[in-house]
Enzyme design. Sequence first.
Site, PDB file in Angstrom:
ATOM      1  N   LYS A 167     -16.635  19.540  18.683  1.00 30.14           N
ATOM      2  CA  LYS A 167     -17.325  19.262  17.412  1.00 30.14           C
ATOM      3  C   LYS A 167     -18.791  18.946  17.655  1.00 30.14           C
ATOM      4  O   LYS A 167     -19.677  19.400  16.942  1.00 30.14           O
ATOM      5  CB  LYS A 167     -16.689  18.068  16.694  1.00 30.14           C
ATOM      6  N   CYS A 185      -9.524   2.335   7.653  1.00 34.07           N
ATOM      7  CA  CYS A 185      -9.733   2.829   9.013  1.00 34.07           C
ATOM      8  C   CYS A 185      -9.657   1.711  10.056  1.00 34.07           C
ATOM      9  O   CYS A 185      -8.891   1.812  10.995  1.00 34.07           O
ATOM     10  CB  CYS A 185     -11.081   3.531   9.018  1.00 34.07           C
ATOM     11  N   MET A 186     -10.436   0.664   9.915  1.00 40.53           N
ATOM     12  CA  MET A 186     -10.416  -0.361  10.958  1.00 40.53           C
ATOM     13  C   MET A 186     -10.349  -1.789  10.428  1.00 40.53           C
ATOM     14  O   MET A 186     -10.604  -2.733  11.167  1.00 40.53           O
ATOM     15  CB  MET A 186     -11.585  -0.203  11.938  1.00 40.53           C
ATOM     16  N   MET A 241      -6.268   4.345  15.117  1.00 41.84           N
ATOM     17  CA  MET A 241      -5.553   4.328  13.839  1.00 41.84           C
ATOM     18  C   MET A 241      -4.063   4.019  13.950  1.00 41.84           C
ATOM     19  O   MET A 241      -3.470   3.517  13.011  1.00 41.84           O
ATOM     20  CB  MET A 241      -5.750   5.665  13.115  1.00 41.84           C
ATOM     21  N   GLY A 282     -13.119   5.109  14.287  1.00 45.72           N
ATOM     22  CA  GLY A 282     -13.072   6.528  13.974  1.00 45.72           C
ATOM     23  C   GLY A 282     -14.372   7.068  13.424  1.00 45.72           C
ATOM     24  O   GLY A 282     -14.598   8.270  13.410  1.00 45.72           O
ATOM     25  N   GLN A 283     -15.248   6.182  12.962  1.00 46.68           N
ATOM     26  CA  GLN A 283     -16.466   6.638  12.314  1.00 46.68           C
ATOM     27  C   GLN A 283     -17.708   6.188  13.094  1.00 46.68           C
ATOM     28  O   GLN A 283     -17.684   5.166  13.766  1.00 46.68           O
ATOM     29  CB  GLN A 283     -16.537   6.099  10.883  1.00 46.68           C
TER      30      GLN A 283
END
Lengths: 121, 806
Positions: free
Chosen positions: B84, B168-169, B345, B382-383
């Site tokens: 990516k 998410c977190m 996650m 994740g971000q």
Amino acid sequence: MVDRSQPVSRRGLFGALVRPFTRHLKERPVAHPEEIPDADTPRVAIIQGRFCLAYQGGVCFTCSERCPEPGAITTQQGIPTIHADLCTGCGICHDLCPAPVNAILVKAKPPTQTTEPSEPS
Amino acid sequence: MNTMERRDFLKLSAMAAATAAAQAKAGVERTALHKDAHGIRWDKAPCRFCGTGCHVKVGVKGGRVVAIAGAEDADVNKGLLCVKGYHVGGILYGKDRLTTPMLRKEGKLEPISWDEAITVIAERIYKNPQKFAFYGSGQWTIPEGYAAQKFIKGGLSNNHIDPNARLCMASAVTGFISTYGVDEPAGTYDDLDNASVVIFWGNNPAEMHPVLFSRIVDRRSRGEKVTIIDIGTRRTRSTEFADHYLEFRPQTDLAIANCIANYLIENDKYDKAFVEKYCNFRIDVDDKTRDLLGKASTFEEYKAKMSTYTLEYTSQLSGVSVEKLTMLCETFADSKQLITSLWCMGVNQHYRGTAMNRLLHGIHLLSGQFGKPGAAPTSLTGQPSACGTAREVGTLAHALPGGRIVAKPEHRADCEKAWNMAPGTINEKPGYHTVLMFEKFCTPTAEGGDIDTILVQVTNPGQTLPNLYKLFDAKKDLADKFLIVSEVYPTATTEIADLVLPAALWVEKSGVYGNSERRTQQWFKQVEPPGGAREDVWMTIAIARKLYDMGYPGMKDKDGKFIFSYKDEQGNEVPIWDYAHFNDINVDKALYEEYRPLTHAKHKNVAPYDVLVNAHGLRWPVVQTKDGNWRETRFRFTEADDPFVKKGTGLQFYHSTTNDDKAQIWFCPYEAAPEEPNKEYPFWLCTGRVLEHWHTGSMTMRVDQLRKAMPKAYVELNPKDAADKGINNGDLVKLTTARGEIVLPAWINGRAQPPRGSVFVPFFDEKLLINRLTLDVTCPVSKEPDYKKCATKVEKYNPTEKQPLP
């Protein structure tokens, strides 16, 4: 009775996955024509390690995952190997390789390797 | 040169000049910037995707990003990128970029001017400021999140702001806070270079954090020994590299963690000196209550409660053999090992996510696997700025910048002082967390749905919220509800939005991100956004200014000045709300430097903006040394590295919830999942990401190479389950849960293999929205939903028998 549990061919699955997206495949920049021999000549795919993400220490499994020929591309610890005796030269791995520089060459099969078809018909 | 060419040329040079002007305002010389022999101008930026925080070199020519390369001198990725990352530049150039604001008129989105758009929003907020909610993201830059935070919590005295990071977190946050009293990991990625054992807890870094994964397995190719233990509910691409694989029944990871603790105590193999010196024990208030801080416990009570989790009991519950459990327990018992646990996650999106986070910290503390290089409980995000923006800026419904919370009067006072606002400005009641915010938005006003306008920035809730019919689609029938979405491409969210705002993306704007290892990373705008697309931070400031012009009192500070007043070097106020002047000063730097002192209270000191300009990020706390340099911190709470630890203490948890510099080891019991497979819905359904796509694919699906490599969602099936149902590869399968149904192609085994009785579906495909099926029940403490397990029916779908889809 056919044992349907065996993933005998992934062609069915990837057919289903690829079909709705052929529009995009047409738009894909195609490698220079003389680089890839005609589909009628026996062909084989070759991985160029210097462009392959997996060879470069990254994580990628597109070619082995999408190859329709069972056993033609195997991986060990993430590194793919193309088995020339099983490769039909269909070129799907070349078309789908997501590396920044396409890591897969499709070449005419050297004569020594084309003595027998990979599958008896 | 004909007219056409000349016009293009002039336009390009004007853009280049504007960009160069913005950069000149940095105030420091920039070392990353150079031009190569091909006329490509290279600059730095962190990657736009996951929380790893790789640095890329961005090559620009003719006003376009034309090349991307890994930054060799960046500590995080040392030149490597994932698939990516190599294509991150391509996300700017999808054919369907949004370039003009659009308002829905009679069902259709019609172009309007920016001025109209800002007016529409300001008027809605003016009418009902307390029914307005701001939904943001862990992809917000720090200045964007900070401006949003100041605007709503300060300007509107309204706390209804939450980021998608809640999905998410949030459980990681509650885990850290209830254990150490302060958020974010103590360790860093450096531990991965030193660990002798790395454990993946419901984690698949080969696909989700590929560069970190490479960093671990690369050690093997250098001849180092690193044991990988994969503990999960399905085989993944990471399992291929693992020395041990422990497959557990979903939700029983709680029991496995407890089993380790019990084993260490029963066999007297825990680190007594460490526990005595640095730890307390903690427990829930009672059998029913699940809150953040619980109550004090004793070692004896802890030991008694843990004693249930014998190897045999845990094995029976989890399905992991006694042998494998013993191996895992023995690993923690072996003080010669250096263990780093990684999770993401699988542990956070968990009905008992807070509990599972606590237990992982607990076993590391109990075994003394903490505070030495290589030994750390490290949660991944994740971000790209889940840590930087959601957690540090505190854009959560209950939080304030720098680890503060709205419930504490002294924390509110700190912010009111920093913002020069009257005491009492900030509301003491936490706002609605994500699930509740959308539930209220999708509930008719007459029935208590007291959110009537949501502004969404940098995220795609129409695809990512759980139980989409209930939490998102239901809005369609409510005429008085108004959804505003700032986006770069059409998405499932813009599909039903009433107002769409075209946004600048990644290097079309400047930004600051904070990655998983507390690393704050800065970049400058490098190309112009297309058409009328504008920066999210500008939108927020422009809305605030419109409200100010309309006479809304909250948009003035105590001295009657606009709350976003910033001056140029000559000391003149710059009207940054007027887009023509937005680039006259570096707005990012102004906001960031205003925010920076707020990070000091909890010792999260982020580096000054000008220092970040020439660094590939720095890990906070960053303090200035005697020689004037700025020094980052690799391991918090240890005397050896953390500048805030008192000398002679060894380890000091200086924000301890018990005020005694100790961390809390929690006991949390195994508790069943909220929805388990049953007669009607006999399978477990797990959802997640894939290597090639990031989140909802709104960016990566527009990059040819990535879309081709992974074009469409699928359902992973175990071969035996498939055989039972007569399903072959590529056959259509219908999944049904109590909330919805979906039809997608089967992939037997898939990327590795789900165990019998379970299926896996990725969520990136906007045409196959798996979140219509997922469960919206949340962890009681963190309010984070569980996307990893619910009960589903699996059927072969017969396309000749046409069934209307919901």
